[in-house]
Design a protein around this motif. Structure first.
Motif, PDB file in Angstrom:
ATOM      1  N   VAL A 144       0.839  -1.202   0.000  1.00 22.39           N
ATOM      2  CA  VAL A 144       0.000   0.000   0.000  1.00 22.39           C
ATOM      3  C   VAL A 144       0.876   1.255   0.000  1.00 22.39           C
ATOM      4  O   VAL A 144       0.628   2.210  -0.748  1.00 22.39           O
ATOM      5  CB  VAL A 144      -0.947   0.007   1.215  1.00 22.39           C
ATOM      6  N   GLY A 145       1.927   1.248   0.834  1.00 30.24           N
ATOM      7  CA  GLY A 145       2.821   2.398   0.896  1.00 30.24           C
ATOM      8  C   GLY A 145       3.539   2.647  -0.415  1.00 30.24           C
ATOM      9  O   GLY A 145       3.679   3.794  -0.862  1.00 30.24           O
ATOM     10  N   GLY A 146       3.988   1.574  -1.056  1.00 28.41           N
ATOM     11  CA  GLY A 146       4.677   1.709  -2.327  1.00 28.41           C
ATOM     12  C   GLY A 146       3.771   2.274  -3.414  1.00 28.41           C
ATOM     13  O   GLY A 146       4.179   3.116  -4.212  1.00 28.41           O
ATOM     14  N   ARG A 147       2.524   1.816  -3.415  1.00 32.58           N
ATOM     15  CA  ARG A 147       1.591   2.321  -4.420  1.00 32.58           C
ATOM     16  C   ARG A 147       1.212   3.772  -4.141  1.00 32.58           C
ATOM     17  O   ARG A 147       1.101   4.587  -5.075  1.00 32.58           O
ATOM     18  CB  ARG A 147       0.327   1.452  -4.434  1.00 32.58           C
ATOM     19  N   LEU A 148       0.991   4.098  -2.871  1.00 26.33           N
ATOM     20  CA  LEU A 148       0.647   5.472  -2.520  1.00 26.33           C
ATOM     21  C   LEU A 148       1.744   6.448  -2.933  1.00 26.33           C
ATOM     22  O   LEU A 148       1.462   7.522  -3.480  1.00 26.33           O
ATOM     23  CB  LEU A 148       0.392   5.584  -1.013  1.00 26.33           C
ATOM     24  N   TYR A 149       3.003   6.084  -2.681  1.00 25.26           N
ATOM     25  CA  TYR A 149       4.112   6.968  -3.044  1.00 25.26           C
ATOM     26  C   TYR A 149       4.120   7.193  -4.555  1.00 25.26           C
ATOM     27  O   TYR A 149       4.303   8.326  -5.031  1.00 25.26           O
ATOM     28  CB  TYR A 149       5.436   6.373  -2.588  1.00 25.26           C
ATOM     29  N   HIS A 150       3.933   6.120  -5.310  1.00 24.37           N
ATOM     30  CA  HIS A 150       3.949   6.241  -6.768  1.00 24.37           C
ATOM     31  C   HIS A 150       2.806   7.121  -7.265  1.00 24.37           C
ATOM     32  O   HIS A 150       3.003   8.012  -8.111  1.00 24.37           O
ATOM     33  CB  HIS A 150       3.849   4.859  -7.407  1.00 24.37           C
ATOM     34  N   VAL A 151       1.600   6.881  -6.764  1.00 24.17           N
ATOM     35  CA  VAL A 151       0.437   7.630  -7.224  1.00 24.17           C
ATOM     36  C   VAL A 151       0.553   9.106  -6.843  1.00 24.17           C
ATOM     37  O   VAL A 151       0.225   9.995  -7.630  1.00 24.17           O
ATOM     38  CB  VAL A 151      -0.857   7.030  -6.647  1.00 24.17           C
ATOM     39  N   ILE A 152       1.048   9.380  -5.630  1.00 23.22           N
ATOM     40  CA  ILE A 152       1.166  10.770  -5.177  1.00 23.22           C
ATOM     41  C   ILE A 152       2.227  11.524  -5.972  1.00 23.22           C
ATOM     42  O   ILE A 152       2.022  12.677  -6.387  1.00 23.22           O
ATOM     43  CB  ILE A 152       1.484  10.820  -3.671  1.00 23.22           C
ATOM     44  N   THR A 153       3.368  10.886  -6.189  1.00 29.95           N
ATOM     45  CA  THR A 153       4.460  11.577  -6.888  1.00 29.95           C
ATOM     46  C   THR A 153       4.259  11.616  -8.397  1.00 29.95           C
ATOM     47  O   THR A 153       4.889  12.420  -9.086  1.00 29.95           O
ATOM     48  CB  THR A 153       5.813  10.911  -6.566  1.00 29.95           C
ATOM     49  N   ASP A 154       3.416  10.739  -8.937  1.00 27.89           N
ATOM     50  CA  ASP A 154       3.105  10.741 -10.368  1.00 27.89           C
ATOM     51  C   ASP A 154       1.602  10.884 -10.575  1.00 27.89           C
ATOM     52  O   ASP A 154       1.002  10.188 -11.400  1.00 27.89           O
ATOM     53  CB  ASP A 154       3.607   9.450 -11.031  1.00 27.89           C
ATOM     54  N   TYR A 155       1.020  11.789  -9.835  1.00 23.96           N
ATOM     55  CA  TYR A 155      -0.432  11.961  -9.861  1.00 23.96           C
ATOM     56  C   TYR A 155      -0.969  12.299 -11.245  1.00 23.96           C
ATOM     57  O   TYR A 155      -2.113  11.990 -11.590  1.00 23.96           O
ATOM     58  CB  TYR A 155      -0.840  13.065  -8.877  1.00 23.96           C
ATOM     59  N   GLN A 156      -0.134  12.955 -12.079  1.00 25.80           N
ATOM     60  CA  GLN A 156      -0.594  13.361 -13.406  1.00 25.80           C
ATOM     61  C   GLN A 156      -0.945  12.168 -14.280  1.00 25.80           C
ATOM     62  O   GLN A 156      -1.704  12.302 -15.248  1.00 25.80           O
ATOM     63  CB  GLN A 156       0.462  14.231 -14.097  1.00 25.80           C
ATOM     64  N   LEU A 157      -0.407  11.002 -13.955  1.00 23.25           N
ATOM     65  CA  LEU A 157      -0.701   9.808 -14.743  1.00 23.25           C
ATOM     66  C   LEU A 157      -2.114   9.296 -14.501  1.00 23.25           C
ATOM     67  O   LEU A 157      -2.635   8.492 -15.297  1.00 23.25           O
ATOM     68  CB  LEU A 157       0.302   8.697 -14.406  1.00 23.25           C
ATOM     69  N   TYR A 158      -2.721   9.736 -13.415  1.00 26.95           N
ATOM     70  CA  TYR A 158      -4.020   9.196 -13.037  1.00 26.95           C
ATOM     71  C   TYR A 158      -5.112  10.259 -12.875  1.00 26.95           C
ATOM     72  O   TYR A 158      -6.287   9.947 -13.000  1.00 26.95           O
ATOM     73  CB  TYR A 158      -3.893   8.418 -11.728  1.00 26.95           C
ATOM     74  N   PHE A 159      -4.726  11.481 -12.590  1.00 26.06           N
ATOM     75  CA  PHE A 159      -5.726  12.497 -12.295  1.00 26.06           C
ATOM     76  C   PHE A 159      -5.690  13.698 -13.248  1.00 26.06           C
ATOM     77  O   PHE A 159      -6.361  14.686 -13.016  1.00 26.06           O
ATOM     78  CB  PHE A 159      -5.552  12.981 -10.847  1.00 26.06           C
ATOM     79  N   SER A 160      -4.897  13.611 -14.294  1.00 26.69           N
ATOM     80  CA  SER A 160      -4.882  14.681 -15.293  1.00 26.69           C
ATOM     81  C   SER A 160      -6.062  14.512 -16.249  1.00 26.69           C
ATOM     82  O   SER A 160      -6.731  13.468 -16.273  1.00 26.69           O
ATOM     83  CB  SER A 160      -3.569  14.658 -16.080  1.00 26.69           C
ATOM     84  N   GLU A 161      -6.308  15.527 -17.037  1.00 38.34           N
ATOM     85  CA  GLU A 161      -7.402  15.474 -17.999  1.00 38.34           C
ATOM     86  C   GLU A 161      -7.165  14.357 -19.016  1.00 38.34           C
ATOM     87  O   GLU A 161      -6.079  14.216 -19.575  1.00 38.34           O
ATOM     88  CB  GLU A 161      -7.507  16.816 -18.725  1.00 38.34           C
ATOM     89  N   GLY A 162      -8.177  13.552 -19.188  1.00 40.60           N
ATOM     90  CA  GLY A 162      -8.078  12.442 -20.126  1.00 40.60           C
ATOM     91  C   GLY A 162      -7.620  11.144 -19.504  1.00 40.60           C
ATOM     92  O   GLY A 162      -7.632  10.095 -20.157  1.00 40.60           O
ATOM     93  N   GLU A 163      -7.166  11.201 -18.243  1.00 42.45           N
ATOM     94  CA  GLU A 163      -6.714   9.991 -17.545  1.00 42.45           C
ATOM     95  C   GLU A 163      -7.849   9.426 -16.697  1.00 42.45           C
ATOM     96  O   GLU A 163      -8.765  10.153 -16.280  1.00 42.45           O
ATOM     97  CB  GLU A 163      -5.504  10.295 -16.660  1.00 42.45           C
ATOM     98  N   ASN A 164      -7.781   8.142 -16.428  1.00 42.88           N
ATOM     99  CA  ASN A 164      -8.799   7.466 -15.630  1.00 42.88           C
ATOM    100  C   ASN A 164      -8.243   7.199 -14.231  1.00 42.88           C
ATOM    101  O   ASN A 164      -7.290   6.434 -14.076  1.00 42.88           O
ATOM    102  CB  ASN A 164      -9.217   6.161 -16.295  1.00 42.88           C
TER     103      ASN A 164
END
Length: 334
Positions: A66-86
């Motif tokens: 969980v910690g490893g995934r959270l760090y990745h998602v937080i530091t690369d948030y644009q991959l998941y929360f930018s316009e056009g991303e799911n």
């Protein structure tokens, strides 16, 4: 014409009927198994009981994922929360994306909970599993090979990694940074094993050495990577993280060595009590001694300065090579 290179798998998934077997997940699972197996050997050599490492890993591993995934998602948030991303893709851990910094940080919280439940000091546990974690990272990095991710700059070296074209990458030959980090982690594991035997590291210093050594290699490898990342003052975020964690690890080793020199005499009270009870029973049967006195002698005789040292006669520390043969008698090893 390129005559030599490392090919990439045509796919990272093998479908076994309706069940998809993903190379990334497979590497993570093997890495966890190796870390627990080798950590168990080291824990027994330090005087602990078999199975303790696995019991605590039941807490540490889920927290670490969980910690490893959270760090990745937080530091690369644009991959998941930018316009056009799911944003749902943030939960697709099998597609890759685990930050070691978050995995170690939150994994330590899980290990702390498990150690508290067993009455075990977390630093001693961390020292036992440190090389195993490095080996696990070395294996886990091959998951990036299956996913064709985290490669470096273009190169024509004979060991270049061949990347195929897709929507998110350009075909070509690149530095196999996954391989560099895998080999580095193996070297870190060997370094920790050697230093632990040579200097009898304790109170979390073997784990701190693993962290510091890994950070050196990670900072160097980060310079080669070409995947998108946030930059601060011209350096990738992970480089700054590696520098900061390295400093903290070194400071911990220095302060810990001054405050608590040497190694823990007892790492698992239950193992020490079982050894004392066993010794007490033998002494009582053969010499008629009181069980309480025999139990006390069984523990105190193995403590430093009380007459009998747990260290082997040839001066070695009885680590993994023959630690399992020591059995319960090594429970109070200094």
């Amino acid at each position: 014409m390129d005559l030599a290179y490392i090919p990439s798998p045509s796919t990272g998934v093998i479908n076994l009927g309706p069940i998809p077997l993903r190379g990334y997940a497979f590497c993570i699972i093997i890495g966890v198994f190796v870390a627990v197996w080798y950590g168990n050997k080291r824990w027994i050599a330090r005087g602990g009981t078999a199975g303790t490492v696995a019991d605590i890993a039941v807490w540490a591993v889920p927290f670490g994922l969980v910690g490893g995934r959270l760090y990745h998602v937080i530091t690369d948030y644009q991959l998941y929360f930018s316009e056009g991303e799911n944003w749902v893709d943030a939960f697709k851990i099998w597609e890759g994306g685990l930050g070691i910094w978050g995995a170690i940080a939150l994994g330590a919280v899980g290990a702390w909970i498990g150690c508290r439940r067993r009455g075990i000091p977390l630093p001693a546990y961390a020292d036992a599993i440190a090389p195993g974690i490095a080996f696990a990272q070395a294996i886990g990095r091959w998951g990036n090979w299956f996913n064709q991710e985290l490669y470096g700059k273009p190169t024509d070296l004979p060991w270049a990694l061949k990347i195929t074209e897709s929507a998110n990458r350009e075909a070509g030959l690149y530095h196999p940074t996954f391989l560099y980090e895998s080999l580095w982690c193996i070297g870190v594991a060997v370094l920790v094993i050697w230093a632990d035997r040579r200097f009898r590291l304790g109170h979390g210093r073997a784990f701190a050495l693993y962290v510091a050594a890994y950070c050196v290699g990670r900072a160097w490898i980060e310079y080669m990577r070409v995947d998108e990342a946030h930059h601060i003052l011209g350096l990738r975020l992970n480089v700054w993280t590696a520098i900061g964690v390295f400093v903290l690890a070194v400071v911990y080793m220095v302060i810990s060595a001054r405050i608590r020199p040497g190694r823990e005499a007892i790492v698992e009270p239950k193992a020490a009590k079982d050894a004392a009870d066993k010794a007490a029973g033998k002494t009582s049967d053969s010499e008629g001694a009181e069980p309480e006195e025999a139990a006390e002698d069984a523990v105190t005789d193995t403590l430093p300065g009380t007459g009998r040292d747990a260290e082997s006669s040839d001066g070695s520390d009885g680590d993994v090579d023959h630690g399992a043969d020591n059995g319960a008698g090594s429970a109070a090893k200094s």
